[in-house]
Design a protein around this motif. Structure first.
Motif, PDB file in Angstrom:
ATOM      1  N   VAL A 293     -26.361 -48.895 128.219  1.00 40.11           N
ATOM      2  CA  VAL A 293     -25.966 -48.047 127.090  1.00 40.11           C
ATOM      3  C   VAL A 293     -25.725 -48.909 125.853  1.00 40.11           C
ATOM      4  N   ALA A 294     -25.016 -50.023 126.041  1.00 38.21           N
ATOM      5  CA  ALA A 294     -24.750 -50.920 124.908  1.00 38.21           C
ATOM      6  C   ALA A 294     -26.052 -51.478 124.330  1.00 38.21           C
ATOM      7  N   LEU A 295     -26.956 -51.906 125.206  1.00 40.51           N
ATOM      8  CA  LEU A 295     -28.231 -52.450 124.725  1.00 40.51           C
ATOM      9  C   LEU A 295     -29.074 -51.360 124.073  1.00 40.51           C
ATOM     10  N   GLY A 296     -29.059 -50.153 124.656  1.00 38.63           N
ATOM     11  CA  GLY A 296     -29.820 -49.052 124.058  1.00 38.63           C
ATOM     12  C   GLY A 296     -29.300 -48.688 122.684  1.00 38.63           C
ATOM     13  N   PHE A 297     -27.965 -48.615 122.534  1.00 39.29           N
ATOM     14  CA  PHE A 297     -27.395 -48.314 121.225  1.00 39.29           C
ATOM     15  C   PHE A 297     -27.761 -49.398 120.214  1.00 39.29           C
ATOM     16  N   TYR A 298     -27.766 -50.651 120.675  1.00 40.26           N
ATOM     17  CA  TYR A 298     -28.104 -51.722 119.745  1.00 40.26           C
ATOM     18  C   TYR A 298     -29.576 -51.648 119.326  1.00 40.26           C
ATOM     19  N   MET A 299     -30.460 -51.295 120.259  1.00 36.04           N
ATOM     20  CA  MET A 299     -31.874 -51.145 119.911  1.00 36.04           C
ATOM     21  C   MET A 299     -32.072 -49.994 118.924  1.00 36.04           C
ATOM     22  N   ILE A 300     -31.327 -48.904 119.131  1.00 36.49           N
ATOM     23  CA  ILE A 300     -31.388 -47.803 118.166  1.00 36.49           C
ATOM     24  C   ILE A 300     -30.894 -48.284 116.808  1.00 36.49           C
ATOM     25  N   GLY A 301     -29.827 -49.080 116.824  1.00 32.94           N
ATOM     26  CA  GLY A 301     -29.331 -49.631 115.569  1.00 32.94           C
ATOM     27  C   GLY A 301     -30.347 -50.511 114.869  1.00 32.94           C
ATOM     28  N   LEU A 302     -31.100 -51.314 115.640  1.00 33.02           N
ATOM     29  CA  LEU A 302     -32.150 -52.135 115.029  1.00 33.02           C
ATOM     30  C   LEU A 302     -33.240 -51.276 114.410  1.00 33.02           C
ATOM     31  N   LEU A 303     -33.602 -50.201 115.108  1.00 30.07           N
ATOM     32  CA  LEU A 303     -34.631 -49.310 114.572  1.00 30.07           C
ATOM     33  C   LEU A 303     -34.157 -48.643 113.289  1.00 30.07           C
ATOM     34  N   VAL A 304     -32.919 -48.156 113.288  1.00 27.72           N
ATOM     35  CA  VAL A 304     -32.370 -47.537 112.079  1.00 27.72           C
ATOM     36  C   VAL A 304     -32.285 -48.559 110.949  1.00 27.72           C
ATOM     37  N   HIS A 305     -31.948 -49.796 111.303  1.00 32.91           N
ATOM     38  CA  HIS A 305     -31.874 -50.845 110.285  1.00 32.91           C
ATOM     39  C   HIS A 305     -33.231 -51.081 109.621  1.00 32.91           C
ATOM     40  N   GLN A 306     -34.295 -51.056 110.407  1.00 31.67           N
ATOM     41  CA  GLN A 306     -35.626 -51.248 109.834  1.00 31.67           C
ATOM     42  C   GLN A 306     -36.031 -50.098 108.920  1.00 31.67           C
ATOM     43  N   CYS A 307     -35.495 -48.911 109.205  1.00 27.72           N
ATOM     44  CA  CYS A 307     -35.871 -47.737 108.402  1.00 27.72           C
ATOM     45  C   CYS A 307     -34.959 -47.525 107.200  1.00 27.72           C
ATOM     46  N   THR A 308     -33.682 -47.865 107.337  1.00 28.21           N
ATOM     47  CA  THR A 308     -32.714 -47.518 106.291  1.00 28.21           C
ATOM     48  C   THR A 308     -31.939 -48.717 105.761  1.00 28.21           C
ATOM     49  N   ALA A 309     -32.107 -49.906 106.348  1.00 30.16           N
ATOM     50  CA  ALA A 309     -31.374 -51.122 105.966  1.00 30.16           C
ATOM     51  C   ALA A 309     -29.905 -51.069 106.372  1.00 30.16           C
ATOM     52  N   TRP A 310     -29.494 -50.076 107.177  1.00 30.25           N
ATOM     53  CA  TRP A 310     -28.129 -50.058 107.698  1.00 30.25           C
ATOM     54  C   TRP A 310     -27.983 -51.146 108.758  1.00 30.25           C
ATOM     55  N   PRO A 311     -26.875 -51.902 108.756  1.00 29.21           N
ATOM     56  CA  PRO A 311     -26.692 -52.941 109.780  1.00 29.21           C
ATOM     57  C   PRO A 311     -26.677 -52.344 111.178  1.00 29.21           C
ATOM     58  N   ALA A 312     -27.377 -52.981 112.106  1.00 24.76           N
ATOM     59  CA  ALA A 312     -27.475 -52.461 113.472  1.00 24.76           C
ATOM     60  C   ALA A 312     -26.121 -52.347 114.158  1.00 24.76           C
ATOM     61  N   PRO A 313     -25.177 -53.313 114.028  1.00 22.07           N
ATOM     62  CA  PRO A 313     -23.882 -53.146 114.700  1.00 22.07           C
ATOM     63  C   PRO A 313     -23.105 -51.920 114.234  1.00 22.07           C
ATOM     64  N   ILE A 314     -23.242 -51.557 112.960  1.00 24.54           N
ATOM     65  CA  ILE A 314     -22.514 -50.401 112.455  1.00 24.54           C
ATOM     66  C   ILE A 314     -23.120 -49.110 112.998  1.00 24.54           C
ATOM     67  N   VAL A 315     -24.440 -49.043 113.059  1.00 30.33           N
ATOM     68  CA  VAL A 315     -25.095 -47.867 113.647  1.00 30.33           C
ATOM     69  C   VAL A 315     -24.692 -47.733 115.109  1.00 30.33           C
ATOM     70  N   MET A 316     -24.670 -48.825 115.822  1.00 29.35           N
ATOM     71  CA  MET A 316     -24.269 -48.822 117.223  1.00 29.35           C
ATOM     72  C   MET A 316     -22.834 -48.340 117.374  1.00 29.35           C
ATOM     73  N   LEU A 317     -21.946 -48.776 116.502  1.00 28.53           N
ATOM     74  CA  LEU A 317     -20.555 -48.361 116.573  1.00 28.53           C
ATOM     75  C   LEU A 317     -20.415 -46.858 116.318  1.00 28.53           C
ATOM     76  N   CYS A 318     -21.134 -46.336 115.342  1.00 27.84           N
ATOM     77  CA  CYS A 318     -21.081 -44.895 115.061  1.00 27.84           C
ATOM     78  C   CYS A 318     -21.589 -44.084 116.252  1.00 27.84           C
ATOM     79  N   LEU A 319     -22.628 -44.547 116.903  1.00 30.34           N
ATOM     80  CA  LEU A 319     -23.137 -43.845 118.080  1.00 30.34           C
ATOM     81  C   LEU A 319     -22.102 -43.827 119.200  1.00 30.34           C
ATOM     82  N   ALA A 320     -21.399 -44.949 119.396  1.00 34.01           N
ATOM     83  CA  ALA A 320     -20.389 -45.011 120.449  1.00 34.01           C
ATOM     84  C   ALA A 320     -19.253 -44.037 120.174  1.00 34.01           C
TER      85      ALA A 320
END
Length: 457
Positions: A293-320
């Motif tokens: 789950v942690a790795l999946g959230f981080y991968m989603i964060g990386l994808l969002v970062h590539q699309c929106t420039a949002w930092p991956a750790p912050i996207v991962m934290l919001c998902l959690a």
């Protein structure tokens, strides 16, 4: 004392004054050595048994003497483990310092100092640096800590605690940001530097869950090296934690003198619902599932970062936070997340802190940051945070001393900082809400700071 008696062909030995057969004597001696060995294994440096610790240290010394230190992950992590836990044990035993987060301070600052003065072998520094930059292991630690801590938190405590402490925590944070920024301006610093590099890191939630994601976000937005940014904000976190400990101790003394301001946990701390007791015995599947789950959230964060420039750790934290509030994950998986968080905190935190100090914390930058203007600004920020928490907590019906201590935890160095602050205040019963202020309050601080930086930076 042993003496041998011969009765025909049978050899007899005196054991504690009694004659026993030689074979029985050797069996007893073997059991005695086995018991002593088991006792020796009880002594640990961090999580490493003392005999194994000595063996790893001997191997490390031999590799360095021969100049053949391998760079593979198993050797590197064993090296980081023995060095990191050595520093943490040293910090835990230094009088005075051990009460104010000494293990973290020594593990982070000592290797940086040793590298600066070239008191550590260059081959060791090079090997750890190459391993660190090649594996980016810090991202794995951040994912496991953030997701594990949030998913393992009780949902009702999360909701009720937010409702109870939100007003003094929010009011204190806003007032501290304003006073801290104005203090920096009074000492000739710009509002931009004061706010983003002094005030925000204090309330970001510590090093692992605050300063690291924050500086990753800064680096992504400003296109600057993350190590440079991390070294710039570490003094704020360290001095903020020290000031918070002093404030908590003073509020504790105030509460002892005026008991009407101290609630002994009755007003702020509510009994949390018990975690489900019908969970099956712990197996590896929930732990592995939580890791995925942690790795999946981080991968989603990386994808969002590539699309929106949002930092991956912050996207991962919001998902959690989202999946925790919506009960998307099962109790069994939450239990696995709790085990994952405990494992990374106990087994990985200090080795990685040593690596951060060795590779990402320039000693010159740390010394340059400890100026009069910085120190006064940081102290003013923490004093405002706790004072407003005291006043607003009383206004909304909370016990003022407890509200001030919780606000102090908002400026602590993560979980270890919370422990030091609550120990100074003799208020370990407030740990669930301290964690809430550190994790959720720090996460919201990081998110809002990055949103604001993206607009003005």
């Amino acid at each position: 004392m042993r003496s041998k008696l011969f009765r025909g062909r049978t050899k007899v030995v005196l054991y504690k004054g009694l004659p026993v057969s030689k074979s029985y004597f050797y069996a007893l001696r073997s059991r005695a050595w086995s018991a002593r060995w088991r006792q020796l294994l009880q002594f640990r440096i961090g999580i490493v048994p003392l005999p194994l610790y000595c063996a790893i240290f001997a191997c490390l010394g031999a590799f360095l003497i021969w100049g053949t230190l391998p760079g593979e992950i198993s050797v590197m992590f064993a090296t980081l483990a023995v060095l990191g836990f050595t520093c943490s044990e040293l910090g835990a035993r230094l009088p005075g310092l051990r009460c104010i987060g000494g293990p973290v301070l020594v593990t982070l600052l000592l290797p940086s100092c040793l590298v600066h003065y070239q008191w550590i072998p260059a081959d060791l520094v090079r090997s750890i640096g190459e391993f660190w930059h090649a594996t980016q292991i810090l991202y794995l630690f951040t994912a496991a800590i953030v997701v594990g801590s949030l998913l393992s938190m009780d949902r009702q405590v999360l909701i009720q605690g937010c409702a109870k402490i939100f007003i003094p925590l929010a009011a204190g944070s806003i007032a501290a940001a304003l006073v801290g920024t104005l203090t920096g301006l009074a000492f000739g610093r710009s509002a931009y530097d004061t706010f983003f590099y002094l005030v925000i890191p204090i309330m970001a939630g510590g090093l692992g869950e605050g300063a690291i994601p924050l500086t990753f976000g800064y680096a992504a937005i400003l296109q600057l090296p993350q190590p440079q940014l991390f070294a710039q904000v570490v003094p704020s976190v360290v001095l903020g934690n020290l000031t918070a400990i002093i404030c908590a101790a003073l509020y504790h003394q105030f509460g002892k003198r005026y008991p009407c301001y101290r609630g002994e946990g009755c007003g702020l701390l509510m009994s949390a619902p018990a975690r489900e007791n019908n969970l099956p015995p712990m197996t590896m599947e929930p732990l592995a599932g939580a890791g995925m789950v942690a790795l999946g959230f981080y991968m989603i964060g990386l994808l969002v970062h590539q699309c929106t420039a949002w930092p991956a750790p912050i996207v991962m934290l919001c998902l959690a936070v989202l999946v925790k509030l919506t009960r998307t994950v099962s109790p069994k998986l939450e239990y696995g997340a709790q085990m994952m968080h405990h494992f990374f905190c106990s087994a990985v935190a200090y080795p990685l802190l040593f690596g951060i100090g060795l590779t990402l914390t320039p000693w010159e930058g740390l010394l340059a940051a400890f100026t009069l203007a910085n120190c006064v600004t940081i102290i003013a920020t923490v004093l405002t945070l706790t004072t407003v928490g005291f006043a607003v907590g009383r206004w909304v019906g909370l016990h003022p001393v407890e509200s001030a201590v919780i606000n102090a935890c908002h400026s602590g160095m993560g979980g270890i900082g919370d422990m030091a602050i609550l120990t100074a205040a003799n208020s370990m019963r407030l740990m669930p809400f301290a964690q809430l202020a550190t994790r959720i309050g720090g996460a919201l601080t990081v998110i809002l700071a990055l949103i604001l930086l993206a607009r003005v930076g």
